[in-house]
Design a protein around this motif. Structure first.
Motif, PDB file in Angstrom:
ATOM      1  N   GLN A  38     -13.983 -35.601 -33.607  1.00 58.82           N
ATOM      2  CA  GLN A  38     -15.424 -35.349 -33.651  1.00 58.82           C
ATOM      3  C   GLN A  38     -15.932 -35.018 -35.052  1.00 58.82           C
ATOM      4  OE1 GLN A  38     -17.526 -35.771 -30.938  1.00 58.82           O
ATOM      5  NE2 GLN A  38     -15.646 -36.680 -30.163  1.00 58.82           N
ATOM      6  N   ILE A  43     -15.135 -27.990 -31.229  1.00 52.46           N
ATOM      7  CA  ILE A  43     -15.018 -28.380 -29.817  1.00 52.46           C
ATOM      8  C   ILE A  43     -14.814 -27.134 -28.978  1.00 52.46           C
ATOM      9  CG2 ILE A  43     -13.648 -29.649 -28.133  1.00 52.46           C
ATOM     10  CD1 ILE A  43     -12.915 -31.590 -30.404  1.00 52.46           C
ATOM     11  N   THR A 114     -19.463 -30.198 -28.056  1.00 57.82           N
ATOM     12  CA  THR A 114     -19.347 -30.084 -29.508  1.00 57.82           C
ATOM     13  C   THR A 114     -20.504 -29.255 -30.044  1.00 57.82           C
ATOM     14  OG1 THR A 114     -20.571 -32.131 -29.895  1.00 57.82           O
ATOM     15  CG2 THR A 114     -18.159 -32.281 -29.796  1.00 57.82           C
TER      16      THR A 114
END
Length: 121
Positions: A38, A43, A114
């Motif tokens: 990501q 996360i 996220t």
């Protein structure tokens, strides 16, 4: 059974997101879930268990996960319930492909979120 890939839901700064359903995990080593890389985002996981068991976020491997020597992070459930875990940093948990890997000892429903760590308000 292979890991199930989760697409995380992004938290919206100064906003809101609908509550996603989550994804059922497989059980046992290498059968859980994976969250793709990501970038610079943190996360977080929402983990729902129907009974006693563990969810283990696996430590990564060096050189990409320089802090992997700190080991895995385990979330323990004494019975049915929901727990939030994280945020998880890539320096400890990043797998060679940049993903985050989670194994579970019993079937659980996991949702990934996220958060852009660079946001300062």
């Amino acid at each position: 059974m292979a890991r199930t890939a989760l697409t995380p839901t992004a938290f919206v700064p100064n906003g809101a997101v609908a509550d996603p359903t989550g994804t059922a995990s497989g059980v046992g080593a290498n059968n859980g879930i994976t969250v793709p890389y990501q970038g610079g985002k943190s996360i977080m996981l929402r983990i729902v268990a129907g009974g006693a068991g563990t969810a283990t976020v696996l430590a990564g491997s060096q050189p990409s996960a320089i802090s992997s020597g700190q080991g895995n992070a385990t979330v323990t459930f004494g019975g049915a319930g929901t727990q939030w875990a994280g945020p998880f940093e890539s320096a400890r948990f990043g797998q060679p492909d940049g993903s985050l890997a989670v194994d579970t000892s019993v079937a659980m429903t996991i949702t990934a979120f996220t958060l852009d760590g660079r946001y300062v308000g």
